[in-house]
Design an enzyme around this catalytic site. Structure first.
Site, short mmCIF file in Angstrom:
data_model
loop_
_atom_site.label_atom_id
_atom_site.label_comp_id
_atom_site.label_asym_id
_atom_site.label_seq_id
_atom_site.Cartn_x
_atom_site.Cartn_y
_atom_site.Cartn_z
N SER A 15 -56.06 -3.33 -17.29
CA SER A 15 -55.02 -4.36 -17.29
C SER A 15 -55.52 -5.62 -16.59
CB SER A 15 -53.77 -3.85 -16.56
OG SER A 15 -53.34 -2.65 -17.15
N GLN A 48 -58.60 9.10 -8.63
CA GLN A 48 -57.14 9.25 -8.74
C GLN A 48 -56.76 10.58 -9.39
OE1 GLN A 48 -54.29 5.99 -9.78
NE2 GLN A 48 -54.41 6.91 -11.80
N GLY A 99 -56.62 1.68 -23.85
CA GLY A 99 -56.88 2.80 -22.95
C GLY A 99 -55.59 3.58 -22.71
N HIS A 100 -54.53 2.86 -22.40
CA HIS A 100 -53.22 3.51 -22.21
C HIS A 100 -52.79 4.19 -23.52
CE1 HIS A 100 -52.83 0.10 -19.16
NE2 HIS A 100 -52.66 1.16 -18.42
N GLY A 149 -56.19 9.01 -17.02
CA GLY A 149 -57.48 8.57 -17.56
C GLY A 149 -58.64 8.86 -16.62
N HIS A 176 -52.96 -1.52 -22.77
CA HIS A 176 -54.09 -1.79 -23.66
C HIS A 176 -54.44 -0.47 -24.37
CE1 HIS A 176 -56.30 0.20 -20.48
NE2 HIS A 176 -55.89 -0.71 -19.60
N GLY A 221 -48.13 -0.68 -16.72
CA GLY A 221 -47.88 -1.70 -17.73
C GLY A 221 -49.10 -2.57 -18.01
N LYS A 243 -60.92 6.94 -16.29
CA LYS A 243 -61.20 5.62 -15.71
C LYS A 243 -60.97 5.62 -14.19
CE LYS A 243 -61.19 0.98 -15.52
NZ LYS A 243 -60.03 0.60 -14.78
P1 AMP Z 1 -52.68 1.97 -14.85
O1 AMP Z 1 -51.64 1.31 -15.68
O2 AMP Z 1 -53.89 1.13 -14.63
O3 AMP Z 1 -52.11 2.57 -13.59
O4 AMP Z 1 -53.21 3.19 -15.69
C1 AMP Z 1 -52.36 4.17 -16.21
C2 AMP Z 1 -53.19 5.31 -16.74
O5 AMP Z 1 -54.05 4.83 -17.78
C3 AMP Z 1 -54.11 5.93 -15.67
O6 AMP Z 1 -54.11 7.35 -15.81
C4 AMP Z 1 -55.45 5.34 -16.01
O7 AMP Z 1 -56.54 6.14 -15.62
C5 AMP Z 1 -55.37 5.23 -17.52
N1 AMP Z 1 -56.32 4.24 -18.01
C6 AMP Z 1 -56.47 2.96 -17.57
N2 AMP Z 1 -57.48 2.35 -18.21
C7 AMP Z 1 -57.99 3.26 -19.07
C8 AMP Z 1 -59.06 3.25 -20.01
N3 AMP Z 1 -59.83 2.17 -20.19
N4 AMP Z 1 -59.29 4.37 -20.74
C9 AMP Z 1 -58.53 5.47 -20.56
N5 AMP Z 1 -57.51 5.56 -19.69
C10 AMP Z 1 -57.24 4.46 -18.96
#
Ligand code: AMP
Length: 288
Positions: free
Chosen positions: A188, A155, A36-37, A149, A34, A31, A151
């Site tokens: 986030s 992981q 990226g998600h 991602g 942004h 959650g 990013k």
């Molecule tokens: P998170 O909510 O941080 O667990 O991220 C969920 C997914 O979004 C993960 O696969 C992250 O790698 C991806 N993600 C987070 N930030 C970015 C970004 N800036 N660009 C691309 N993917 C992202």
């Protein structure tokens, strides 16, 4: 968009879609969404017929309780953003749905040596928690495609290893890092940076880019030293910068001996821990 909070409703919905021959794309998130998600949502929409996004702040991957408590939670705004971007299903389960007491959700896979370095070395238990939640969510959703991602480089490497080790019938699709105009990788956690910290934090990406330009003229040691010096600043605390083999994630000594090299960094800016990475060599596109 359907918002579903429990496992039986989600599974009934997905099985009727699957019966109609629909391919399912899955975007697991914590959650505070942004762009990226959203880039993962868009990729899923292109690859699959149905896009499921989960929002679950997974307690088992936080080694630091205060980090878990401080993690931003913005479900209403997230739902609106997902709806605007053509998500079919938002799955927002509670802890008791993901970890019911009668199901053993631990993952019995060795990630060595992938989990011994970088995030794994600095956040004990983190990847066991990540593998646990992703495995459980994959069991629940059963997607054809799993979007993650770049990013979080380590992981996705670990999740690919788990998919292979357990023969999970899904295809991992890795999407490029979305950045703010300044170059700062979207995260986030960025909402917790002050305005000054946010603009200062763009030096992380600039250092990676400048370091990559040195790959033919400088040794690995010199490049590491260069990045370390640039990220030694007031209000910054560099946790690691590693030039690693893109497959094994182990630190390299000589750029010429590897065809796939990634530079990974974790750095505190104020009390916010940021990670970023850049491919130094090989594999322009990470899509598999
Ligand atoms: P998170 O909510 O941080 O667990 O991220 C969920 C997914 O979004 C993960 O696969 C992250 O790698 C991806 N993600 C987070 N930030 C970015 C970004 N800036 N660009 C691309 N993917 C992202």
């Amino acid at each position: 968009m359907k918002i579903i909070k429990d496992v039986p409703t989600l599974q009934a919905t997905l099985s009727s879609l699957r019966e109609k021959g629909k391919k399912i794309g899955f975007v697991p998130t914590m959650g505070a969404l942004h762009q990226g998600h959203i880039s993962l949502i868009k990729r899923s929409n292109r690859k699959a017929d149905v896009t499921v996004c989960s929002i679950f702040v997974n307690p088992t991957q936080f080694n630091d309780k205060s980090d878990l408590d401080k993690y931003p939670r913005t479900l209403e705004a997230d739902a609106a953003l997902l709806e605007q971007n053509d998500t079919d299903i938002l799955f927002a389960p509670g802890v008791e749905d993901v970890y019911p007491s009668d199901i053993d959700t631990t993952v019995d896979v060795s990630f060595e040596p992938l989990d011994r370095v970088m995030e794994g070395a600095h956040r004990p238990g983190h990847f066991a928690g990540v593998a646990q939640v992703v495995k459980r969510l994959l069991d629940i959703v059963g997607p054809d495609y799993l979007m993650m991602g770049q990013k979080d480089f380590q992981q996705f490497s670990i999740i690919q290893h788990m998919i292979d080790a357990l023969s999970i019938p899904t295809t991992l699709v890795v999407c490029p890092i979305k950045r703010e105009e300044s170059g700062l990788a979207m995260s986030s956690r960025n909402v917790r940076l002050s305005e000054t910290e946010r603009s200062d934090a763009s030096v992380i990406y600039r250092s990676l880019i400048a370091a990559r330009r040195k790959k033919k003229t400088h040794s690995v040691e010199q490049i590491i030293d260069y990045v370390s010096r640039r990220l030694t600043r007031p209000n910054f605390k560099l946790e690691y910068f590693s030039l690693a083999d893109g497959r094994t994630l182990q630190p390299i000594k000589d750029m010429d001996k590897h065809d796939y090299v990634v530079g990974c960094v974790a750095c505190w800016v104020g009390d916010v821990r940021l990670i970023d990475n850049l491919i130094f060599k090989g594999f322009d596109t990470l899509s598999r």
